[in-house]
Design a protein around this motif. Structure first.
Motif, PDB file in Angstrom:
ATOM      1  N   LEU A  69      29.439  34.443  37.888  1.00  0.00           N
ATOM      2  CA  LEU A  69      30.876  34.178  37.786  1.00  0.00           C
ATOM      3  C   LEU A  69      31.700  35.312  38.398  1.00  0.00           C
ATOM      4  O   LEU A  69      32.662  35.059  39.136  1.00  0.00           O
ATOM      5  N   LEU A  70      31.334  36.550  38.079  1.00  0.00           N
ATOM      6  CA  LEU A  70      32.074  37.692  38.628  1.00  0.00           C
ATOM      7  C   LEU A  70      31.944  37.769  40.149  1.00  0.00           C
ATOM      8  O   LEU A  70      32.942  37.942  40.859  1.00  0.00           O
ATOM      9  N   SER A  71      30.717  37.630  40.650  1.00  0.00           N
ATOM     10  CA  SER A  71      30.515  37.724  42.101  1.00  0.00           C
ATOM     11  C   SER A  71      31.198  36.575  42.828  1.00  0.00           C
ATOM     12  O   SER A  71      31.786  36.773  43.899  1.00  0.00           O
ATOM     13  N   ALA A  72      31.146  35.369  42.238  1.00  0.00           N
ATOM     14  CA  ALA A  72      31.803  34.217  42.869  1.00  0.00           C
ATOM     15  C   ALA A  72      33.315  34.390  42.885  1.00  0.00           C
ATOM     16  O   ALA A  72      33.975  34.112  43.894  1.00  0.00           O
ATOM     17  N   GLY A  73      33.871  34.861  41.764  1.00  0.00           N
ATOM     18  CA  GLY A  73      35.325  35.052  41.704  1.00  0.00           C
ATOM     19  C   GLY A  73      35.816  36.133  42.660  1.00  0.00           C
ATOM     20  O   GLY A  73      36.771  35.922  43.419  1.00  0.00           O
ATOM     21  N   PHE A 130      23.243  46.520  36.694  1.00  0.00           N
ATOM     22  CA  PHE A 130      24.332  45.537  36.746  1.00  0.00           C
ATOM     23  C   PHE A 130      25.224  45.758  37.962  1.00  0.00           C
ATOM     24  O   PHE A 130      25.524  44.818  38.702  1.00  0.00           O
ATOM     25  N   THR A 131      25.664  46.997  38.181  1.00  0.00           N
ATOM     26  CA  THR A 131      26.602  47.290  39.277  1.00  0.00           C
ATOM     27  C   THR A 131      25.985  46.999  40.641  1.00  0.00           C
ATOM     28  O   THR A 131      26.633  46.392  41.507  1.00  0.00           O
ATOM     29  N   SER A 132      24.755  47.415  40.844  1.00  0.00           N
ATOM     30  CA  SER A 132      24.109  47.214  42.147  1.00  0.00           C
ATOM     31  C   SER A 132      23.896  45.732  42.435  1.00  0.00           C
ATOM     32  O   SER A 132      24.099  45.269  43.562  1.00  0.00           O
ATOM     33  N   HIS A 137      25.558  40.888  45.409  1.00  0.00           N
ATOM     34  CA  HIS A 137      25.887  39.455  45.373  1.00  0.00           C
ATOM     35  C   HIS A 137      27.259  39.202  46.000  1.00  0.00           C
ATOM     36  O   HIS A 137      27.450  38.202  46.699  1.00  0.00           O
ATOM     37  N   ILE A 138      28.204  40.085  45.717  1.00  0.00           N
ATOM     38  CA  ILE A 138      29.525  39.945  46.345  1.00  0.00           C
ATOM     39  C   ILE A 138      29.394  40.041  47.863  1.00  0.00           C
ATOM     40  O   ILE A 138      30.012  39.265  48.611  1.00  0.00           O
ATOM     41  N   LEU A 195      28.789  30.639  43.700  1.00  0.00           N
ATOM     42  CA  LEU A 195      28.227  30.585  42.351  1.00  0.00           C
ATOM     43  C   LEU A 195      26.768  30.159  42.381  1.00  0.00           C
ATOM     44  O   LEU A 195      25.911  30.776  41.734  1.00  0.00           O
ATOM     45  N   THR A 196      26.452  29.107  43.135  1.00  0.00           N
ATOM     46  CA  THR A 196      25.074  28.625  43.193  1.00  0.00           C
ATOM     47  C   THR A 196      24.164  29.613  43.926  1.00  0.00           C
ATOM     48  O   THR A 196      23.012  29.806  43.529  1.00  0.00           O
ATOM     49  N   TYR A 197      24.672  30.246  44.991  1.00  0.00           N
ATOM     50  CA  TYR A 197      23.873  31.244  45.701  1.00  0.00           C
ATOM     51  C   TYR A 197      23.540  32.413  44.780  1.00  0.00           C
ATOM     52  O   TYR A 197      22.428  32.939  44.805  1.00  0.00           O
ATOM     53  N   SER A 198      24.512  32.837  43.993  1.00  0.00           N
ATOM     54  CA  SER A 198      24.284  33.954  43.086  1.00  0.00           C
ATOM     55  C   SER A 198      23.291  33.579  41.990  1.00  0.00           C
ATOM     56  O   SER A 198      22.423  34.387  41.631  1.00  0.00           O
ATOM     57  N   LEU A 199      23.392  32.377  41.458  1.00  0.00           N
ATOM     58  CA  LEU A 199      22.472  31.930  40.415  1.00  0.00           C
ATOM     59  C   LEU A 199      21.043  31.828  40.933  1.00  0.00           C
ATOM     60  O   LEU A 199      20.089  32.143  40.211  1.00  0.00           O
TER      61      LEU A 199
END
Length: 267
Positions: A69-73, A130-132, A137-138, A195-199
């Protein structure tokens, strides 16, 4: 023409069988009481119960959803800004150069991207975790959003913005009341794709995750290496259903957003 049409239908059926039969096979045996990927003995939900009783796995699921969610947003906001910046470039060679730089991250192998981020984070001193994972992903989601938004900007054309400016609209009014509403379908498409790519991402995440933090894709890989367990089937089934719900939600959102445009066109 009729023969070609039948052959094309047969081709589609074969492709869908190749794609979906392994998934349905995996989902079917997630309900096997025998605990094996063959010889279905009876229906059971024990594997799902065991899955939801695993607190560590639930934390990993939460981590994966938060990262997605964070990376997608964030990548959607950055991608919109990047697409608008590329669209405003008037020189053709400069625009093609920027698009090429954007597309390089999409066509580059995930292993190369993951290894590059690992070297970068190690050099800069960012602790793997988490940060890396979020930053990586972003990075690979932004080009995807740019490609989803840019065609809508090109479809809009400059005449609509010129008309708004002639009517006295400020730059903020043009952006908020003309540009963003028009490219909303592209924004939603970019967000859901990110979102799907990150998941689903495994290769990049595998390189940049650290001790004490992991995502579902990496966890499923580590579970599969230990041996066949129907917990993996149950977890994969839930992931597939969740992704399917995202696709259906995206379909209805884009359909709803496209309806007023169609009504306006008929008027």
């Amino acid at each position: 023409m009729k023969k070609k049409f039948k052959l094309s239908n047969l081709y589609l059926v074969v492709i869908f069988i190749i794609l979906y039969v392994p998934i349905f096979y995996l989902m079917f045996y997630s309900f096997n009481s025998g605990g094996k990927m063959y010889d279905f003995e009876g229906f059971t939900l024990d594997w799902y119960k065991e899955l939801f009783q695993d607190s560590r796995l639930l934390i990993i699921v939460l981590n994966t959803i938060i990262i997605a969610l964070l990376s997608a947003g964030i990548s959607t906001v950055l991608g919109i800004s990047g697409a608008i910046a590329i669209w405003y470039v008037r020189k053709v060679y400069a625009k093609n150069f920027l698009l090429s730089l954007n597309n390089v991250l999409i066509v580059s192998p995930d292993v190369i991207i993951g290894a590059s981020f690992l070297i970068l984070f190690t050099f800069v001193g960012i602790k793997l975790g988490f940060t890396s994972v979020l930053l990586s992903h972003i990075a690979f989601n932004v080009p995807i959003v740019v490609l989803m938004v840019l065609p809508k900007l090109q479809e809009m054309g400059a005449s609509l913005i010129d008309a708004a400016r002639d009517l006295g609209a400020s730059r903020w009014d043009v952006l908020s009341k003309v540009v963003l509403p028009y490219i909303t379908p592209g924004i939603f498409a970019g967000f859901f794709m990110a979102l799907t790519y990150s998941l689903d991402d495994f290769a990049v995440t595998f390189f940049v995750t650290g001790n004490g933090f992991t995502t579902l894709s990496v966890e499923i890989y580590s579970l599969a290496r230990r041996g066949i367990s129907l917990n993996i089937n149950a977890l994969s089934t839930l992931l597939f259903v969740f992704t399917l719900l995202l696709v259906v939600g995206y379909y209805f959102i884009t359909k709803r957003n496209a309806r007023p445009i169609g009504l306006g066109a008929r008027k």
